[in-house]
Write an enzyme that holds these catalytic residues in place. Sequence first.
Site, PDB file in Angstrom:
ATOM      1  N   LYS A 117      35.757  37.461  42.785  1.00 44.57           N
ATOM      2  CA  LYS A 117      36.178  38.724  42.172  1.00 44.57           C
ATOM      3  C   LYS A 117      36.017  39.857  43.075  1.00 44.57           C
ATOM      4  CE  LYS A 117      35.679  37.765  37.130  1.00 44.57           C
ATOM      5  NZ  LYS A 117      35.058  37.821  35.875  1.00 44.57           N
ATOM      6  N   LYS A 199      42.693  27.309  38.369  1.00 39.34           N
ATOM      7  CA  LYS A 199      42.405  27.179  37.148  1.00 39.34           C
ATOM      8  C   LYS A 199      43.353  28.048  36.449  1.00 39.34           C
ATOM      9  CE  LYS A 199      38.924  30.790  36.108  1.00 39.34           C
ATOM     10  NZ  LYS A 199      37.864  31.107  35.825  1.00 39.34           N
ATOM     11  N   LYS A 202      44.478  34.457  33.194  1.00 35.96           N
ATOM     12  CA  LYS A 202      45.390  35.335  33.360  1.00 35.96           C
ATOM     13  C   LYS A 202      45.274  36.023  34.563  1.00 35.96           C
ATOM     14  CE  LYS A 202      44.933  36.786  29.127  1.00 35.96           C
ATOM     15  NZ  LYS A 202      45.736  36.121  28.241  1.00 35.96           N
TER      16      LYS A 202
END
Length: 335
Positions: A117, A199, A202
């Site tokens: 992230k 994976k 969104k």
Amino acid sequence: MEKPQRKKRILSGIQPTGIFTLGNYLGAIRNWKQMQEDYNCIFFIADMHAVTIRQDPASFKKQTLECFALLLACGIDPEKSIVFIQSHVPSHSQLTWLLNCNTQFGELSRMTQFKDKSSRHSDNINAGLFSYPVLMAADILIYSPDLVPVGNDQKQHIELTRDIVNRFNNAYGKTFTMPDAYIPKLTARVMSLSDPTKKMSKSADDNLCIDILDTPAQIIKKFRRAVTDSDSLVAYREGKDGINNLMSIYSSITGKSFEEIESEFDGRGYGDFKTAVGEAVAEELAPIRENYDRLMNDRSYLKAVYADGAKKAATISSRVLEKAYKRMGFIPPEK
Ligand code: TYM
């Protein structure tokens, strides 16, 4: 006479960062729904986790309510489980501080989600993003659950939680119970239909991500476009990531084994198989869309459910919180 066994306690959460995906559903929520029958369950919308990434306040507020409704629409039943919104129960953030002071910088630096992230949001690597797994540890430990049902991507955070339990209990005496991750075998990691090495989640570059509110036509169309390989054998084999993913999804929804699926599609090619998987998923998700529409038209019911859930969650969590403060040597406030 044998003592009746205490029902085990389950806890899990999900971030309100958009309509849930098929990955969220098969990796987590569908198990939660089934576990309600046999366990004491606590589920929440992890809204405080979501703000580690900058959110637009108006859409964040709207999405949080939508996700709460969606959880109920998926079959989480407030008559059987405690369901609430994380920020409504202050003990989560209170325990986080105590745990922050018992978690090492080095441990948090090794978290793969943080690395991922922070590289995707390099303009906003905030302290919350870094210490997010500690909030997750607090979410868990404050309810003393036996099991935490999650997808594979959360496994590392649960291992960190277990390390924190050992460290805290060794330093201050037994305070927290040791949780175990509960990870589904077939769908621990539902892969993207556009790139089966990643994976399903969104993200801007995945136009084949299945939202659980997609219409049957949208779902079937996305499955028909799923990336596979260049032969035409429907079989679970190393190197056939796309087909392996579709087989796992199909197997987990229909209950058919891989052998049964292989013989069902023997000589039929990928087209038929992809349509069958799309249809099975569409049929599984159809009732959720209907429930969701009904729930979103009943705001006062939603409010009553989350108010009641937060009240129950606060009662349970305040006991562990008080114990943790006491063990660390804080003077208890006068009542
Ligand atoms: P979140 O919101 O990213 O995802 C919610 C659940 O969905 C699972 N999941 C998947 N499973 C299989 N395949 C996929 N492609 C897939 N994508 C998502 C996740 O593993 C997760 O179980 N930190 C958590 C939320 C959380 C939490 C907690 C969970 C906060 N506090 C305490 C358990 C206990 C998260 O971000 O999940």
